[in-house]
Design an enzyme around this catalytic site. Structure first.
Site, mmCIF file in Angstrom:
data_model
loop_
_atom_site.group_PDB
_atom_site.id
_atom_site.type_symbol
_atom_site.label_atom_id
_atom_site.label_comp_id
_atom_site.label_asym_id
_atom_site.label_seq_id
_atom_site.Cartn_x
_atom_site.Cartn_y
_atom_site.Cartn_z
ATOM 1 N N SER A 190 -3.332 2.793 -1.710
ATOM 2 C CA SER A 190 -4.578 3.304 -2.246
ATOM 3 C C SER A 190 -4.574 3.248 -3.775
ATOM 4 O O SER A 190 -4.342 2.199 -4.355
ATOM 5 C CB SER A 190 -4.823 4.724 -1.717
ATOM 6 O OG SER A 190 -6.161 5.120 -1.874
ATOM 7 N N ASP A 235 -7.464 2.174 4.450
ATOM 8 C CA ASP A 235 -6.520 2.787 3.507
ATOM 9 C C ASP A 235 -5.085 2.816 4.039
ATOM 10 O O ASP A 235 -4.827 3.258 5.162
ATOM 11 C CB ASP A 235 -6.980 4.221 3.216
ATOM 12 C CG ASP A 235 -6.445 4.729 1.895
ATOM 13 O OD1 ASP A 235 -5.242 4.579 1.646
ATOM 14 O OD2 ASP A 235 -7.235 5.287 1.110
#
Length: 304
Positions: A73, A185
């Site tokens: 991320s 993610d």
């Protein structure tokens, strides 16, 4: 008896994973460098990821080598910028004026509330590198295959698609279709991407984890999503803690996901935590062994 328990217990795979991955990365002992290779694994955390800049600054000023980086991320974004040669001072300057509109655009759909297509232009502000092969330092970006539920690491080819995927927070951003996978993610399966730096050949794994705190009543849907996943990870972070050699945990619990205006405070938090970890890192570089792994304290001998 203790040794037998350590090698045959239910967590034995966690204790041997590091050696297996390193053996795969090196092939044989003659390929090792004269000193241990240091890998930095950077966690996600939205704006809290700015604390990574403070960690990097302390390591640079202390002369600690960083041979490879893996990111999840925002950790992937910071990692791409750093590995692409961006100055830490410039990264901090950009971070302080960043807004959601710099990397996201609201486009409500059944798959997410926004798209992060603007991430491509945002990355250009840090580095002109478009492919992993153009980076100055090896980088691995962690993503999650939402269909198979597994981590997928990218170390070659285009940077932007894996970066967008690694930052595609479920429910907020639309998943990314890339190389016949549906990606979201990386924090879902790799909250701290230890395996990424091991695959790049790291001997010493320095993990940087950004825990979120209890900041009162949630204000938005993003707050609800973020807190839900953070609660989940708080109860399932055993694996990466067991694999890391040194864990740096900046105190960023008081910051919310979009606190970009508090960049100086988050950078300072990263610096404080990194300074505290320097003796451990230097000891590891000297080849000094610890009596136990980071996760050992969580498990009394009787439960191994």
């Amino acid at each position: 008896m203790a040794e037998e328990e350590k090698t045959s217990g239910p967590l034995a795979w966690l204790r041997t994973a590091k050696d297996k991955i390193r053996a795969f990365a090196y092939g044989n002992e003659t390929q090792r460098a004269e000193r241990p290779r240091v890998g930095l694994a950077l966690a996600g955390g939205f704006a809290r990821g700015i604390a990574h800049i403070g960690v990097l600054r302390v390591l640079r000023e202390a002369g600690i080598p960083i041979d490879c980086v893996a990111g999840t991320s925002v950790g992937a974004l910071i990692g791409a910028a750093y590995c692409g040669g961006a100055a830490l001072e410039e990264m901090e300057k950009i971070g302080s004026v960043t807004t959601f509109a710099d990397f996201g655009r609201w486009t409500p759909s059944w798959l997410g509330l926004a798209t992060n297509q603007r991430m491509e232009k945002f990355l250009v502000r840090f580095t002109p590198a478009k492919r992993f092969e153009e980076l100055q330092t090896p980088l691995a970006i962690a993503t999650t295959d939402i269909i198979d539920g597994v981590s997928v690491y990218y170390t070659h080819g285009e940077i932007v698609p894996p970066l967008r995927a690694s930052c595609a927070y479920p429910g907020l951003f639309v998943p990314i279709q890339y190389e016949n996978r549906t990606l979201v993610d990386g924090f879902l399966t790799a909250p701290v991407p230890i395996e990424g730096v091991l695959l790049l050949g790291a001997d010493i794994v320095v993990a940087v984890y950004l825990e979120s705190g209890n900041l009162g009543q949630p204000r938005t849907l993003t707050d609800i999503l973020s807190r839900s996943f953070n609660i989940m990870h708080r109860h399932s972070d055993l694996a990466w803690r067991t694999q890391a050699d040194i864990i740096i945990e900046p105190d960023v619990k008081q910051f919310v996901w979009d606190d970009f205006t508090k960049t100086p405070d988050m950078v300072a938090a990263g610096e404080v935590a990194a300074l505290h970890a320097l003796p451990q890192i230097r000891a590891a570089l000297r080849g000094e062994k610890r009596d136990s792994a980071p996760g050992d304290a969580l498990f009394p001998a009787s439960s191994k």
